[in-house]
Structures are given as structure tokens and as C-alpha cells.
Design a protein around this motif. Structure first.
Motif, PDB file in Angstrom:
ATOM      1  N   GLU A   3     -56.396  52.172   5.194  1.00  0.00           N
ATOM      2  CA  GLU A   3     -55.653  53.144   4.385  1.00  0.00           C
ATOM      3  C   GLU A   3     -55.960  54.556   4.872  1.00  0.00           C
ATOM      4  O   GLU A   3     -57.124  54.915   5.073  1.00  0.00           O
ATOM      5  N   GLY A  45     -52.641  57.164   1.760  1.00  0.00           N
ATOM      6  CA  GLY A  45     -52.404  55.928   1.032  1.00  0.00           C
ATOM      7  C   GLY A  45     -51.644  54.882   1.813  1.00  0.00           C
ATOM      8  O   GLY A  45     -51.626  53.715   1.435  1.00  0.00           O
ATOM      9  N   GLN A  46     -51.020  55.275   2.928  1.00  0.00           N
ATOM     10  CA  GLN A  46     -50.324  54.309   3.762  1.00  0.00           C
ATOM     11  C   GLN A  46     -51.329  53.603   4.666  1.00  0.00           C
ATOM     12  O   GLN A  46     -52.427  54.098   4.895  1.00  0.00           O
ATOM     13  N   LEU A  47     -50.951  52.459   5.199  1.00  0.00           N
ATOM     14  CA  LEU A  47     -51.827  51.697   6.082  1.00  0.00           C
ATOM     15  C   LEU A  47     -51.477  51.962   7.539  1.00  0.00           C
ATOM     16  O   LEU A  47     -50.307  52.069   7.902  1.00  0.00           O
TER      17      LEU A  47
END
Length: 59
Positions: A3, A45-47
Motif C-alpha cells: 500500500e 492507499g493504492q497498491l
């Protein structure tokens, strides 16, 4: 996949260090004076894969 940590409003050096400690390479993009973190690409928050390059936008 890891993340992407949030770095909004951190000083540039602190934001870069936080991203590097999470396992990413960092490319800095400055706008205006470029002293404060505004956003990242991909966003917080994105992977993203470990070792991938995150663009750190500074204002």
C-alpha cells in the motif's frame, strides 16, 4: 503488492523517506517551490509492487 503510504503535507525529505522505507523508488516532481508533499502517483492507499517507482508531487 504494498500500500502506498499517505504523505500529504509532509516536508519533501520526510515524504521521500517514508516512501522509500515502504519499499518504493521515488521520482520527485516539483511545482512552484516544491517543498511540501501534495500527492503521489499512484495515490495514497493504492497498491503498487515493491520496488516500483512512485511519483512524489511537491508544491
Amino acid at each position: 503488492m504494498i500500500e502506498v503510504p499517505g504523505v500529504f503535507n509532509l516536508p519533501a525529505a520526510e515524504a521521500k523517506k517514508k516512501l522509500e522505507q515502504a519499499g518504493f523508488k521515488v521520482k520527485v516532481a516539483k511545482r512552484y517551490f516544491g517543498q511540501t508533499a501534495w500527492s503521489t502517483e499512484p495515490g495514497a492507499g493504492q497498491l503498487a509492487p515493491k520496488g516500483s517507482t512512485i511519483i512524489l508531487n511537491l508544491v
